[in-house]
Design an enzyme around this catalytic site. Structure first.
Site, PDB file in Angstrom:
ATOM      1  N   TYR A  56      15.847 -71.124  49.257  1.00 60.40           N
ATOM      2  CA  TYR A  56      15.451 -69.740  49.506  1.00 60.40           C
ATOM      3  C   TYR A  56      16.359 -69.128  50.574  1.00 60.40           C
ATOM      4  O   TYR A  56      16.816 -67.999  50.437  1.00 60.40           O
ATOM      5  CB  TYR A  56      13.986 -69.682  49.959  1.00 60.40           C
ATOM      6  CG  TYR A  56      13.025 -70.171  48.907  1.00 60.40           C
ATOM      7  CD1 TYR A  56      12.566 -69.326  47.906  1.00 60.40           C
ATOM      8  CD2 TYR A  56      12.573 -71.487  48.905  1.00 60.40           C
ATOM      9  CE1 TYR A  56      11.685 -69.773  46.930  1.00 60.40           C
ATOM     10  CE2 TYR A  56      11.688 -71.943  47.937  1.00 60.40           C
ATOM     11  CZ  TYR A  56      11.252 -71.089  46.954  1.00 60.40           C
ATOM     12  OH  TYR A  56      10.384 -71.536  45.989  1.00 60.40           O
ATOM     13  N   ASN A  79       9.228 -62.865  39.904  1.00 56.47           N
ATOM     14  CA  ASN A  79      10.337 -62.901  38.951  1.00 56.47           C
ATOM     15  C   ASN A  79       9.851 -62.421  37.580  1.00 56.47           C
ATOM     16  O   ASN A  79       8.935 -62.998  37.010  1.00 56.47           O
ATOM     17  CB  ASN A  79      10.858 -64.339  38.859  1.00 56.47           C
ATOM     18  CG  ASN A  79      12.037 -64.491  37.934  1.00 56.47           C
ATOM     19  OD1 ASN A  79      12.426 -63.580  37.217  1.00 56.47           O
ATOM     20  ND2 ASN A  79      12.615 -65.676  37.950  1.00 56.47           N
ATOM     21  N   CYS A  87      14.190 -69.230  38.658  1.00 55.75           N
ATOM     22  CA  CYS A  87      13.584 -69.444  39.972  1.00 55.75           C
ATOM     23  C   CYS A  87      13.132 -70.890  40.169  1.00 55.75           C
ATOM     24  O   CYS A  87      12.928 -71.321  41.300  1.00 55.75           O
ATOM     25  CB  CYS A  87      12.444 -68.461  40.217  1.00 55.75           C
ATOM     26  SG  CYS A  87      11.213 -68.416  38.926  1.00 55.75           S
ATOM     27  N   HIS A  88      13.024 -71.655  39.092  1.00 54.73           N
ATOM     28  CA  HIS A  88      12.677 -73.075  39.230  1.00 54.73           C
ATOM     29  C   HIS A  88      13.802 -73.858  39.906  1.00 54.73           C
ATOM     30  O   HIS A  88      13.567 -74.963  40.386  1.00 54.73           O
ATOM     31  CB  HIS A  88      12.346 -73.689  37.860  1.00 54.73           C
ATOM     32  CG  HIS A  88      13.463 -73.639  36.882  1.00 54.73           C
ATOM     33  ND1 HIS A  88      13.750 -72.505  36.136  1.00 54.73           N
ATOM     34  CD2 HIS A  88      14.387 -74.572  36.522  1.00 54.73           C
ATOM     35  CE1 HIS A  88      14.793 -72.760  35.357  1.00 54.73           C
ATOM     36  NE2 HIS A  88      15.198 -73.996  35.580  1.00 54.73           N
ATOM     37  N   GLU A 114      16.715 -80.333  33.173  1.00 56.32           N
ATOM     38  CA  GLU A 114      18.095 -79.999  33.542  1.00 56.32           C
ATOM     39  C   GLU A 114      18.805 -81.140  34.268  1.00 56.32           C
ATOM     40  O   GLU A 114      19.974 -81.033  34.581  1.00 56.32           O
ATOM     41  CB  GLU A 114      18.099 -78.749  34.417  1.00 56.32           C
ATOM     42  CG  GLU A 114      17.624 -77.513  33.688  1.00 56.32           C
ATOM     43  CD  GLU A 114      17.723 -76.255  34.531  1.00 56.32           C
ATOM     44  OE1 GLU A 114      18.323 -76.295  35.632  1.00 56.32           O
ATOM     45  OE2 GLU A 114      17.205 -75.213  34.077  1.00 56.32           O
TER      46      GLU A 114
END
Length: 156
Positions: A56, A79, A87-88, A114
């Site tokens: 952040y 979001n 945002c993850h 991912e």
């Protein structure tokens, strides 16, 4: 024969993402109506690559307000299109999973998909470390040093 509906490209790209065949989205994103800072943060967020994370605080700094990490958290919470605007991929300053509108279990699953998820936080002597997906470890101090040098971080 039917004409493609406007939602078809979105569904196709999301399906490809969840199947592990898509790393980038080619969808138009309209951020009109958002504050300038919110737009800047979401534009920076869109640049965080698949399989990597940022903090952040780093997003705040790259958006021109280095002390606005909490404001960035609020923007992430609001979001408009999570996953497309990933945002993850945003973690706490110490590398921990924090806040996600869909729940931390969903954030964990997305990062695992991912290959960017740390297998856990643990204590090693007096220094906290994280086990990275590939089996290595990184101390929180190493994470912070690397985050300062490169605002986007990938597990080694």
């Amino acid at each position: 024969m039917r004409a493609p509906r406007p939602i078809d490209p979105v569904k196709r790209e999301l399906d490809e993402y969840f199947e592990g065949r898509r790393r980038y989205f080619d969808l138009p994103v309209d951020l009109r109506g958002r504050s300038e800072f919110s737009r800047l943060v979401l534009e920076q967020l869109a640049r965080v690559p698949y399989g990597q994370v940022t903090t952040y605080g780093s997003l705040a700094a790259r958006s021109g307000r280095p002390r606005a990490a909490r404001a960035v958290g609020t923007i992430m919470n609001r979001n408009p299109i999570p996953i497309v605007l990933p945002c993850h991929r945003v973690v706490g300053a110490n590398g921990s999973l924090t806040g996600y509108g869909g729940g931390l279990h969903v954030k964990e699953q997305l990062l695992r998909l991912e290959g960017a998820l740390f297998d856990g936080m643990k204590r090693s002597g007096r220094e906290r470390t994280r086990e990275c997906r590939g089996g290595g470890e990184q101390t929180v101090a190493e994470f912070r040093r690397h985050e300062a040098e490169s605002p986007v971080w990938a597990p080694r």
